[in-house]
Design an enzyme around this catalytic site. Structure first.
Site, PDB file in Angstrom:
ATOM      1  N   HIS A 347      51.898  -4.283 -37.197  1.00 51.31           N
ATOM      2  CA  HIS A 347      50.718  -3.456 -37.470  1.00 51.31           C
ATOM      3  C   HIS A 347      51.075  -2.306 -38.390  1.00 51.31           C
ATOM      4  O   HIS A 347      52.126  -1.677 -38.245  1.00 51.31           O
ATOM      5  CB  HIS A 347      50.155  -2.905 -36.155  1.00 51.31           C
ATOM      6  N   SER A 348      50.220  -2.037 -39.389  1.00 50.99           N
ATOM      7  CA  SER A 348      50.307  -0.865 -40.243  1.00 50.99           C
ATOM      8  C   SER A 348      51.689  -0.731 -40.892  1.00 50.99           C
ATOM      9  O   SER A 348      52.117  -1.596 -41.645  1.00 50.99           O
ATOM     10  CB  SER A 348      49.940   0.384 -39.430  1.00 50.99           C
ATOM     11  N   TYR A 349      52.422   0.359 -40.581  1.00 50.87           N
ATOM     12  CA  TYR A 349      53.735   0.579 -41.196  1.00 50.87           C
ATOM     13  C   TYR A 349      54.742  -0.488 -40.785  1.00 50.87           C
ATOM     14  O   TYR A 349      55.730  -0.721 -41.487  1.00 50.87           O
ATOM     15  CB  TYR A 349      54.268   1.966 -40.828  1.00 50.87           C
ATOM     16  N   ALA A 378      50.667  -1.726 -44.154  1.00 48.72           N
ATOM     17  CA  ALA A 378      50.870  -0.664 -45.146  1.00 48.72           C
ATOM     18  C   ALA A 378      51.861  -1.061 -46.219  1.00 48.72           C
ATOM     19  O   ALA A 378      52.266  -0.225 -47.028  1.00 48.72           O
ATOM     20  CB  ALA A 378      51.357   0.603 -44.448  1.00 48.72           C
TER      21      ALA A 378
END
Length: 476
Positions: A347-349, A378
């Site tokens: 997820h994300s980073y 990201a």
């Protein structure tokens, strides 16, 4: 100099320009305005602007003596100067006031409960955090106009939530903690990850979970969701349980646990020039006590703003960042796992950290990883300078569920030539993982089935060739 003016006291002035030298006070309407008039005074050779309606007031003004008119102008100028000086003084005063410090003066102490029970909160049967007495959700603004104190209280609750999720991983999911680095000494800072009982021994499938950046720790997607919504949406517990039911081994990474925070040692004050080194210890102690009492009285009288403890961070060896952590866990755990097919959810980073892993261990990842599910990742293949072969592999093996107003799984326009993007069915970044829950496991199942078919085809092909060679040998 002649000006085109109108003088109510001189009817002839309406037909011809009126000379300043001929009229004591002539005025004309300012262009574009109905109430502003330009006034000219001949003796002093100046003009001014006044506001008023056409009528008796202006007629009286024309009849006023030159001295009164000059006095009126001077008074207006003086009044304007005073207003400017007052405004400047007020601005200077406001610039000297630190509003943040002013708001801190009446803050309660930063001492908060250490358990959920002391906070008077608990998770109900639906995994929602509720007040024990009122049944109400968590309230951030417990005290009005004390934002810093409320934030500190929220962070204290967040630390309790972190420990609560660790307990769920260990007791509910039967996972064990593995210390990092694997060869850590007793006096160095350490981190940890969580492994299911068969994470390293499962011969078929292994699921690796990587959260985003920030305050979240192992087992969490978003602290905000845990506190304000429920455990299912904010933690990785549902993913772990579903994976175990479907025969996966599970590995929960902890990329934000990469430093130890310690309090900075207080610097001992230097002795004053008048203080002699041979001063008796008792005298120095009495002096210190006296000075300490004065400081305490000063604090109690004026309620000085609270100062937060100054700390410094000691990085965990080879795990000082999310990228280092993911690489370290790959080298020491994932690459040594028995599973033929590794599945990664980031997820994300965490997506950025995975792409960095691809850059560092491209061939190993391609040989061992079957599929990768990203949620609002990201990563950026251009800034991270990924190779063309990595981009092509991601096109085939990755999918990114992104925040979008479109319904779940609707394909979206690609932003980069790396992996397909589909809607997560929500516009909230922190909810993308939970909203994509079922779709992600379907995605993994499709790849696992495809891998099984390819393996079976390979096996049949080898068997057929072997049988052919055997028949030829018998013929001979």
């Amino acid at each position: 100099m002649d000006l085109p003016v109108r003088c109510p006291g001189n009817p002839e002035a309406s037909r011809a320009p009126c000379s300043i030298a001929e009229s004591p006070s002539c005025f004309t309407k300012l262009q574009g305005s109905s109430n502003n008039w330009i006034v000219a005074y001949p003796a002093n050779g100046f003009t001014s602007v006044i506001t008023g309606r056409k009528g008796p007031m202006l007629s009286h003004f024309c009849a006023a003596t030159p001295a009164l008119f000059i006095l009126w102008i001077i008074m207006a100028q003086v009044a304007g100067q005073e207003d400017r000086e007052k405004t400047t003084a007020l601005k200077d005063l406001l610039s000297r006031i630190d509003l943040d410090e002013l708001m801190k003066k009446d803050e309660p102490p930063f001492t908060f409960p250490k358990t959920l029970e002391e906070f008077e909160y608990a998770f109900n049967e639906y995994g929602q955090l509720r007040h024990i007495k009122t049944g109400e959700p968590f309230v951030f603004n417990a005290r009005e106009d004390l934002h810093r104190w409320n934030q500190k209280r929220y962070e204290a609750l967040g630390e309790i939530i972190t420990q609560y999720v660790y307990e769920l991983l260990e007791k509910k999911c039967n996972m064990t903690k593995e210390i990092l680095p694997v060869d850590a000494t007793e006096d160095e800072p350490t981190g940890f990850i969580y492994l299911s009982p068969d994470a390293l021994s499962n011969p078929s499938k292994l699921l690796v979970l990587i959260q985003g950046s920030g305050v979240v720790r192992a087992g969490q997607w978003a602290r905000r969701l845990i506190i304000n919504q429920d455990l299912n949406s904010g933690t990785q517990i549902p993913f772990i349980e579903r994976a175990m039911q479907e025969g996966y081994g599970v590995m929960v990474l902890n990329p934000n646990e990469n430093y130890l925070e310690v309090e900075k040692p207080t610097k001992s004050p230097l002795p004053s020039p008048t203080e002699t080194s041979d001063e008796p210890a008792e005298k120095r102690e009495r002096k210190d006590d006296k000075e300490g009492k004065k400081k305490k009285e000063f604090y109690e009288k004026y309620r000085n703003p609270q100062r937060e403890t100054e700390t410094e961070r000691i990085l965990i060896r080879e795990n000082g960042s999310s990228e280092e952590h993911v690489l370290y866990v790959w080298d020491h755990f994932v690459s040594k796992a028995a599973a033929k097919n590794v599945f990664i959810m980031a997820h994300s980073y965490g997506g950025l950290s995975f792409v960095e892993l691809m850059n560092q261990r491209e061939l190993e990842v391609k040989n061992k990883v079957c599929a990768v599910a990203l949620t609002d990742s990201a990563h950026n293949i251009w800034l991270q300078e990924t190779t063309k072969s990595t981009q092509d592999w991601m096109q085939e093996h990755c999918r990114n569920w992104v925040s979008s107003p479109e319904p779940l799984d609707i394909p979206l326009e690609p932003m980069m030539p790396d992996c397909p993007r589909v809607s997560a069915g929500t516009e909230r970044h922190e909810l993308t993982s939970w909203m994509s829950f079922d779709s992600i496991f379907r995605f993994f199942s499709e790849f696992h089935a495809k891998e099984g078919e390819e393996a079976e085809e390979t096996s049949n092909s080898v068997t057929t060739r072997s049988g052919s060679h055997k028949n030829k040998h018998q013929d001979l």
